[in-house]
Every structure is written in structure tokens, then in C-alpha cells.
Scaffold this active site. Structure first.
Site, PDB file in Angstrom:
ATOM      1  N   PHE A  25      47.073  47.399  35.600  1.00  0.00           N
ATOM      2  CA  PHE A  25      46.108  47.480  34.741  1.00  0.00           C
ATOM      3  C   PHE A  25      44.907  48.317  35.326  1.00  0.00           C
ATOM      4  O   PHE A  25      44.362  49.181  34.732  1.00  0.00           O
ATOM      5  CB  PHE A  25      45.559  45.974  34.356  1.00  0.00           C
ATOM      6  CG  PHE A  25      44.055  45.992  33.745  1.00  0.00           C
ATOM      7  CD1 PHE A  25      43.902  46.170  32.464  1.00  0.00           C
ATOM      8  CD2 PHE A  25      42.759  46.028  34.678  1.00  0.00           C
ATOM      9  CE1 PHE A  25      42.551  46.159  31.868  1.00  0.00           C
ATOM     10  CE2 PHE A  25      41.623  46.178  33.924  1.00  0.00           C
ATOM     11  CZ  PHE A  25      41.459  46.059  32.691  1.00  0.00           C
ATOM     12  N   GLU A  26      44.984  48.458  36.537  1.00  0.00           N
ATOM     13  CA  GLU A  26      44.034  49.154  37.319  1.00  0.00           C
ATOM     14  C   GLU A  26      44.612  50.560  37.629  1.00  0.00           C
ATOM     15  O   GLU A  26      43.980  51.574  38.141  1.00  0.00           O
ATOM     16  CB  GLU A  26      43.707  48.487  38.691  1.00  0.00           C
ATOM     17  CG  GLU A  26      42.824  47.320  38.407  1.00  0.00           C
ATOM     18  CD  GLU A  26      42.567  46.522  39.574  1.00  0.00           C
ATOM     19  OE1 GLU A  26      42.698  46.825  40.753  1.00  0.00           O
ATOM     20  OE2 GLU A  26      41.369  45.841  39.478  1.00  0.00           O
ATOM     21  N   TYR A  86      42.341  38.067  38.067  1.00  0.00           N
ATOM     22  CA  TYR A  86      43.528  38.432  36.852  1.00  0.00           C
ATOM     23  C   TYR A  86      43.445  37.231  35.842  1.00  0.00           C
ATOM     24  O   TYR A  86      44.136  36.344  36.265  1.00  0.00           O
ATOM     25  CB  TYR A  86      44.555  39.159  37.284  1.00  0.00           C
ATOM     26  CG  TYR A  86      45.579  39.784  36.401  1.00  0.00           C
ATOM     27  CD1 TYR A  86      45.005  40.769  35.764  1.00  0.00           C
ATOM     28  CD2 TYR A  86      46.552  39.090  36.126  1.00  0.00           C
ATOM     29  CE1 TYR A  86      45.890  41.277  34.798  1.00  0.00           C
ATOM     30  CE2 TYR A  86      47.517  39.310  34.908  1.00  0.00           C
ATOM     31  CZ  TYR A  86      46.980  40.712  34.336  1.00  0.00           C
ATOM     32  OH  TYR A  86      47.826  41.528  33.510  1.00  0.00           O
ATOM     33  N   VAL A  87      43.393  37.729  34.749  1.00  0.00           N
ATOM     34  CA  VAL A  87      43.746  36.854  33.488  1.00  0.00           C
ATOM     35  C   VAL A  87      44.768  37.903  32.822  1.00  0.00           C
ATOM     36  O   VAL A  87      44.564  39.016  32.344  1.00  0.00           O
ATOM     37  CB  VAL A  87      42.457  36.659  32.603  1.00  0.00           C
ATOM     38  CG1 VAL A  87      42.773  35.857  31.294  1.00  0.00           C
ATOM     39  CG2 VAL A  87      41.488  35.936  33.601  1.00  0.00           C
ATOM     40  N   GLY A  95      37.994  32.067  27.660  1.00  0.00           N
ATOM     41  CA  GLY A  95      37.243  31.472  28.789  1.00  0.00           C
ATOM     42  C   GLY A  95      38.090  31.340  30.322  1.00  0.00           C
ATOM     43  O   GLY A  95      37.591  30.437  31.080  1.00  0.00           O
ATOM     44  N   THR A  98      35.827  33.005  33.037  1.00  0.00           N
ATOM     45  CA  THR A  98      34.597  32.081  33.202  1.00  0.00           C
ATOM     46  C   THR A  98      35.061  31.071  34.033  1.00  0.00           C
ATOM     47  O   THR A  98      34.401  30.631  34.947  1.00  0.00           O
ATOM     48  CB  THR A  98      34.059  32.077  31.912  1.00  0.00           C
ATOM     49  OG1 THR A  98      33.706  33.033  31.209  1.00  0.00           O
ATOM     50  CG2 THR A  98      32.797  30.855  32.157  1.00  0.00           C
ATOM     51  N   ASN A 124      35.682  50.104  34.454  1.00  0.00           N
ATOM     52  CA  ASN A 124      36.009  48.793  33.850  1.00  0.00           C
ATOM     53  C   ASN A 124      34.948  48.200  33.400  1.00  0.00           C
ATOM     54  O   ASN A 124      34.353  47.121  33.675  1.00  0.00           O
ATOM     55  CB  ASN A 124      36.722  47.764  34.936  1.00  0.00           C
ATOM     56  CG  ASN A 124      37.452  46.714  34.131  1.00  0.00           C
ATOM     57  OD1 ASN A 124      37.340  46.401  32.916  1.00  0.00           O
ATOM     58  ND2 ASN A 124      38.390  45.876  34.817  1.00  0.00           N
ATOM     59  N   TYR A 131      30.883  40.354  34.157  1.00  0.00           N
ATOM     60  CA  TYR A 131      30.023  39.971  35.294  1.00  0.00           C
ATOM     61  C   TYR A 131      28.635  39.655  35.268  1.00  0.00           C
ATOM     62  O   TYR A 131      28.018  38.747  35.711  1.00  0.00           O
ATOM     63  CB  TYR A 131      30.779  40.799  36.557  1.00  0.00           C
ATOM     64  CG  TYR A 131      31.996  40.652  37.007  1.00  0.00           C
ATOM     65  CD1 TYR A 131      32.854  39.530  36.898  1.00  0.00           C
ATOM     66  CD2 TYR A 131      32.726  41.784  37.125  1.00  0.00           C
ATOM     67  CE1 TYR A 131      34.203  39.628  37.096  1.00  0.00           C
ATOM     68  CE2 TYR A 131      34.015  41.931  37.446  1.00  0.00           C
ATOM     69  CZ  TYR A 131      34.841  40.801  37.678  1.00  0.00           C
ATOM     70  OH  TYR A 131      36.086  40.645  37.747  1.00  0.00           O
TER      71      TYR A 131
END
Length: 159
Positions: A25-26, A86-87, A95, A98, A124, A131
Site C-alpha cells: 500500500f505504501e 494497518y486495516v 471503524g 478508530t 496519504n 488522524y
């Protein structure tokens, strides 16, 4: 519903898989040098240097956070540094992020920490906005510095 639990040694393969997904992803898919053995030693070995929690959504892995304690001479107290959050794509918007941040903030308070901090890539924007919505403040006047590889060896007086 999101559940957050401490990682166990059995989670090491999952953590490494999620680290690799994060690297993809990054835009750094080849940058991951970590192995399962290295992560197991860092998280569960005789000298623990980091901790991890696993997020589960409806019983399935949905993300993770890896963090460690740092220290602020200015506050005179420890802090928590979030190395990775990471999600999984399928769990985004449910959520999970969070829940992970709130869980870690609770750990920071329980441990008497003065700070909970992390870095985010400047491109990002979705993460930065997330955030900020969670109350984070950008430390834009600070620049991360890093010495690694041959430069680290040279700085230490070797090679």
C-alpha cells in the site's frame, strides 16, 4: 463489531502478511526485510522491543497495530510510538482504525504516557484526514532523520 486483542506468537505469520500488505500500500513492496523469526523475537523473545494488537471484525483478522515505548525528556514520561497501523481493504470504513487508535490511546493513559505519536506519509491524505478527525496534530516543523544500512555502519565507525 471490532474486537482488539493482544497478539500471540501464533499471530506472527498474520502480522508479517499484514506488514507486507502495508508495504505494498505504501508503494514499497520490496522493502520488507522482516522475517517471522525476527518478529517473534521482537514481540515475544527474551528482550521484547515491540508489542502488537490484532483487530478482528466478526471474528476475522481485519488489521493490526505494532507499537513500542519511547521516552520524552521534556515531559519526563514514557510515550507510545505507533510504528504501523494497518486495516485490510475489506475492513476499511467499518471503524477498525478508530478502534485500534482508541485501544492504543487507552494503553498510553493506563501506562502514564505523556504522548502517543506516529508518522504518516505526506501523500496519504485519507490517513491524514482520519488522524486529524481523531484529534492528532501534525508536527510539520519536525523532519524525520534516518541512518540505515552502510551509512549506519559508517556512522558507528565501522567499514
Amino acid at each position: 463489531m471490532t474486537q482488539i486483542r493482544p497478539a500471540t506468537p501464533a499471530d506472527v505469520p498474520l502480522i508479517l502478511r499484514l506488514v507486507r500488505e502495508l508495504a505494498e500500500f505504501e508503494r514499497e513492496p520490496d522493502a520488507v526485510e522482516a522475517t517471522e523469526e525476527m518478529l517473534e523475537a521482537a514481540l515475544f523473545g527474551p528482550r521484547v522491543t515491540a508489542e502488537a494488537v490484532i483487530a478482528e471484525l466478526d471474528g476475522a483478522p481485519a488489521g493490526f497495530a505494532l507499537f513500542f515505548q519511547n521516552f520524552s525528556t521534556w515531559t519526563g514520561r514514557p510515550g507510545i510510538y505507533l510504528e504501523d497501523l494497518y486495516v485490510t481493504p475489506a475492513a476499511r470504513g467499518a471503524g477498525v482504525g478508530t478502534a485500534l487508535l482508541r485501544h492504543l490511546a487507552g494503553i498510553a493513559l493506563a501506562r502514564g504516557c505523556g504522548r502517543f505519536e506516529w508518522a504518516v506519509l505526506d501523500w496519504n491524505e485519507p490517513a491524514i484526514n482520519f488522524y486529524r478527525a481523531m484529534g492528532a496534530v501534525g508536527m510539520d516543523e519536525w523532519r524525520v532523520q534516518r541512518v540505515a544500512g552502510d551509512a549506519l555502519v559508517k556512522l558507528a565507525g565501522g567499514g
